[in-house]
Enzyme design. Structure first.
Site, PDB file in Angstrom:
ATOM      1  CB  SER A  41     -35.244  -4.171  10.230  1.00 40.51           C
ATOM      2  OG  SER A  41     -36.216  -5.168  10.011  1.00 40.51           O
ATOM      3  CE1 TYR A  95     -32.485  -6.154   6.261  1.00 35.36           C
ATOM      4  CE2 TYR A  95     -34.352  -7.009   7.518  1.00 35.36           C
ATOM      5  CZ  TYR A  95     -33.736  -5.967   6.842  1.00 35.36           C
ATOM      6  OH  TYR A  95     -34.363  -4.744   6.755  1.00 35.36           O
TER       7      TYR A  95
END
Length: 348
Positions: free
Chosen positions: A127, A152
């Site tokens: 990501s 995350y």
């Protein structure tokens, strides 16, 4: 070639699986259909895939390591695209264990199963969130990314480290893909563009953080899928020029590589909202809010590596991409959304 796509009922997994089937590939799709967002949306994506005789859909959790390994062996899987994950920055602030279980333990199971089954290429989702506190633009895979600003992001950086360990120890070719704000038809309802559209269609106010001054490298789903597809047959090779004295984080002496997949053209959030308004033919009521914990002010992808290795650069404009999303949204949700708007208007 038989390709296992984990998270095949998810946004990117669905679109990638559909593309692979279109290209004549055999696809094994795995998903656990968790309820992080609307399960019916996942079911509707899945239904389109299982209609193909070249697709085998398996409802299974990555927590089941033995089941995962057995599936890979039984189906003769040669390549894995691992897209299953617990996504979302803000959700990680209140539900940290979901990220530890899925993004760390789940990925560990995928890595070990890949080793045991002799997988020829493991492609996995990272990501743009890994860039965290970095402010040098555009973000490069050669940048140090040791300062995540959300759990995350930390789990995604951990995935890259875990993958490198397996590439080093077991010669497992691994490719990490740092996705930059993916959007498009059949998207995730937790994403800002999706919730903006829902609220605008329903005549409800939208929350705009940091006065809309944030910038994102919004990347259309078809561009993401094209990048993944081109990389499948491009397993990384050890880089003979890798320098241990000046290590490049994006490559290695092992069969390991990381790529950015972004639009390479960051757009300010207010411009993005204005485009949604234009494509929906409706104006948004905006509530301006301060910056949220875990968010970053801007993302901007350097995609030179993708261009150099597979001759691809994302090109879909925001106007084109949002236009296609708006058409899909009104087709999928239209009657319900219009009813909500009519009821709200009547109440006023």
């Amino acid at each position: 070639m038989t390709i296992l796509v984990t998270g095949a009922a998810g946004f990117i997994g669905f679109h990638l699986s559909a593309r692979l089937l279109k290209e004549g590939k055999r696809v094994v799709g795995l998903d656990n259909f968790n309820d992080y967002y609307d399960v019916q949306l996942k079911r509707d994506r899945w239904a389109q895939l299982v209609a193909s005789p070249s697709f085998r859909g398996v409802e299974q959790d990555l927590a089941d390591y033995e089941g995962l390994l057995a599936l890979i062996r039984e189906e003769g899987v040669t390549t894995i695209v691992h897209l299953a994950a617990q996504a979302g920055v803000r959700y990680s602030l209140t539900n940290p264990f979901a990220y530890l279980e899925t993004n760390l333990t789940g990925f560990g199971h995928v890595l070990e199963a890949s080793r045991q089954a002799g997988i020829k290429h493991l492609v996995y989702a990272s990501s743009s969130s890994v860039y965290g506190a970095n402010v040098s633009m555009p973000f490069s895979v050669s940048d140090n990314v040791d300062h995540p600003v959300s759990l995350y992001a930390a789990t995604k950086k951990s995935n890259e480290l875990m993958a490198h360990a397996y590439s080093h120890l077991y010669n497992l070719p691994t490719t990490g893909l740092r996705f930059f704000t993916v959007y498009g038809p059949w998207g995730r309802p937790d994403m800002a563009y999706f919730s903006f559209t829902q609220r605008i269609m329903a005549g409800e106010p939208i929350q705009v953080f940091n006065e809309g001054k944030m910038q994102r490298d919004f990347t259309y789903i078809d561009d993401i899928v094209e990048g993944i597809y081109r990389l499948l047959d491009h397993a990384p090779q050890p880089n003979p020029e890798w320098d241990r004295m000046q290590p490049d984080p994006g490559t290695s002496y092992a069969p390991y590589k990381v790529y950015n997949i972004g639009n390479n053209k960051p757009v300010e959030l207010m411009t993005f909202i204005n485009t949604i308004e234009d494509k929906l033919g409706r104006k948004a009521v905006m509530e301006f809010k301060p910056m949220q914990p875990g968010d970053v002010t801007a993302t901007y992808a350097d995609v030179d590596g993708l261009m150099a290795d597979v001759d691809f650069r994302p090109e879909t404009t925001i106007e084109e991409g949002i236009g296609r999303f708006a058409e899909w949204y009104k087709s999928y949700y239209g009657a319900h959304a219009d009813l909500e708007t009519a009821v709200k208007a009547a109440g006023q």
